[in-house]
Write a protein that holds these residues in place. Structure first.
Motif, PDB file in Angstrom:
ATOM      1  N   ALA A 124       0.002   6.199   0.158  1.00 39.96           N
ATOM      2  CA  ALA A 124      -0.646   7.066  -0.133  1.00 39.96           C
ATOM      3  C   ALA A 124      -0.092   7.918   0.126  1.00 39.96           C
ATOM      4  CB  ALA A 124      -1.305   7.451   1.525  1.00 39.96           C
TER       5      ALA A 124
ATOM      6  N   ALA B 114      -4.738   3.743   4.235  1.00 42.94           N
ATOM      7  CA  ALA B 114      -5.000   2.848   3.362  1.00 42.94           C
ATOM      8  C   ALA B 114      -4.034   1.455   3.704  1.00 42.94           C
ATOM      9  CB  ALA B 114      -3.166   3.713   1.985  1.00 42.94           C
TER      10      ALA B 114
ATOM     11  N   LEU C 226      -4.706   6.826  -1.816  1.00 44.56           N
ATOM     12  CA  LEU C 226      -4.933   5.672  -1.575  1.00 44.56           C
ATOM     13  C   LEU C 226      -5.075   4.662  -2.894  1.00 44.56           C
ATOM     14  CD1 LEU C 226      -7.342   5.199   1.152  1.00 44.56           C
ATOM     15  CD2 LEU C 226      -4.796   6.501   1.076  1.00 44.56           C
TER      16      LEU C 226
ATOM     17  N   TRP D 173      -8.211  -0.331   4.106  1.00 39.12           N
ATOM     18  CA  TRP D 173      -8.669  -0.117   3.143  1.00 39.12           C
ATOM     19  C   TRP D 173      -7.662  -1.537   2.067  1.00 39.12           C
ATOM     20  CZ3 TRP D 173      -6.771   1.234  -2.043  1.00 39.12           C
ATOM     21  CH2 TRP D 173      -7.419   1.670  -3.001  1.00 39.12           C
TER      22      TRP D 173
ATOM     23  N   SER E 167       4.518  -1.414   4.267  1.00 36.64           N
ATOM     24  CA  SER E 167       4.211  -0.282   3.461  1.00 36.64           C
ATOM     25  C   SER E 167       5.544   0.517   4.209  1.00 36.64           C
ATOM     26  CB  SER E 167       3.329   0.575   4.826  1.00 36.64           C
ATOM     27  OG  SER E 167       3.282   1.930   4.995  1.00 36.64           O
TER      28      SER E 167
ATOM     29  N   TYR F  74      -7.433  14.186   3.994  1.00 42.69           N
ATOM     30  CA  TYR F  74      -6.639  14.240   4.520  1.00 42.69           C
ATOM     31  C   TYR F  74      -6.285  15.645   5.090  1.00 42.69           C
ATOM     32  CZ  TYR F  74      -1.590  15.351   4.793  1.00 42.69           C
ATOM     33  OH  TYR F  74      -0.212  15.408   5.347  1.00 42.69           O
TER      34      TYR F  74
ATOM     35  N   SER G 180      -9.286   9.235  -0.162  1.00 48.16           N
ATOM     36  CA  SER G 180      -9.998   9.364   1.256  1.00 48.16           C
ATOM     37  C   SER G 180      -9.702  11.511   1.669  1.00 48.16           C
ATOM     38  CB  SER G 180      -9.057   8.970   2.359  1.00 48.16           C
ATOM     39  OG  SER G 180      -9.150   8.990   3.743  1.00 48.16           O
TER      40      SER G 180
ATOM     41  N   ILE H  86       1.139  -1.183  -0.225  1.00 41.48           N
ATOM     42  CA  ILE H  86      -0.249   0.396  -0.249  1.00 41.48           C
ATOM     43  C   ILE H  86       0.889   0.680   0.448  1.00 41.48           C
ATOM     44  CG2 ILE H  86      -2.074  -1.036   1.465  1.00 41.48           C
ATOM     45  CD1 ILE H  86       0.487   1.678   3.294  1.00 41.48           C
TER      46      ILE H  86
ATOM     47  N   ALA I  72      -2.671   8.677   7.072  1.00 39.85           N
ATOM     48  CA  ALA I  72      -2.961   8.167   5.931  1.00 39.85           C
ATOM     49  C   ALA I  72      -2.928   7.174   5.150  1.00 39.85           C
ATOM     50  CB  ALA I  72      -3.434   9.538   4.778  1.00 39.85           C
ATOM     51  N   GLU I  73      -1.871   7.172   5.559  1.00 39.20           N
ATOM     52  CA  GLU I  73      -0.754   5.601   5.597  1.00 39.20           C
ATOM     53  C   GLU I  73      -1.199   4.683   6.572  1.00 39.20           C
ATOM     54  OE1 GLU I  73       1.860   4.629   3.436  1.00 39.20           O
ATOM     55  OE2 GLU I  73       2.277   6.415   3.131  1.00 39.20           O
TER      56      GLU I  73
END
Length: 190
Positions: A86, A129, A97, A132, A149, A118, A116, A84, A125-126
């Motif tokens: 972001a 992600a 994302l 999700w 990540s 922010y 998404s 993932i 945000a990460e």
């Protein structure tokens, strides 16, 4: 206007038209309506994803000739790698994302983009992600996943090695709940 500028403009217009058409269909057939600003953000994300895909002429990351080969450990049979990322636009308060899911043979199982809100916190945000990405992994039938990540802080929180970021702990708790849905789960910083 240069040829490159015309191409960028054409890509943006095409992406925006596609997003508008898609939103129209959702409104007509599902009764869902999205804010215009979200549609513009989605179009920008589509263009960015297209550029990223085109950059390596369809080669997988492990086939690149740019020196950025995938150096990760091979996955055991049956595992999925959920990668993932972001990308944030602070001015527009939007996070894009991205998730790519590959199987143990490095075959792409799923790739998706989403947007998404922010609010100025990159780790948040990460984490969104990651949450999700795990939801997408569940949808494709994943039972054993390696979540990867580039956000060290959030990976440490997921692996219960750090607990100092109180503002995102509720997202981490959601991730911890989702990870219970998998038979095997690992999270690592790339």
């Amino acid at each position: 206007m240069t040829t490159q500028q015309k191409n960028v403009k054409n890509e943006s217009v095409a992406a925006l038209l596609w997003v508008i058409w898609n939103a129209r269909n959702k409104r007509l057939f599902e009764g869902k309506q999205e804010a215009p600003a979200r549609l513009v953000a989605r179009a920008e994300s589509v263009v960015e994803s297209f550029k990223n895909a085109r950059q390596y002429n369809g080669l997988r990351p492990d086939q690149r000739k740019d020196g950025k080969e995938n150096q990760g450990h091979p996955l055991p049979n049956g595992w999925l790698k959920v990668n993932i990322d972001a990308a944030m636009n602070a001015e527009k308060q939007v996070a894009r994302l991205r998730v790519v899911i590959r199987d143990w043979n490095k075959n792409c199982i799923a790739a998706a983009i989403n947007t998404s809100r922010y609010f100025g916190n990159v780790a948040m945000a990460e984490a969104a992600a990651m949450e999700w990405g795990l939801q997408v992994a569940l949808r494709v039938g994943g039972t054993s996943v390696l979540l990867e990540s580039d956000c060290h802080e959030v990976v440490e929180l997921i692996n219960n090695k750090d607990s100092s970021m109180a503002e995102i702990i509720w997202v981490i708790s959601e991730i911890l709940e989702i990870k219970k849905s998998f038979q095997n789960f690992k999270a690592q910083h790339k």
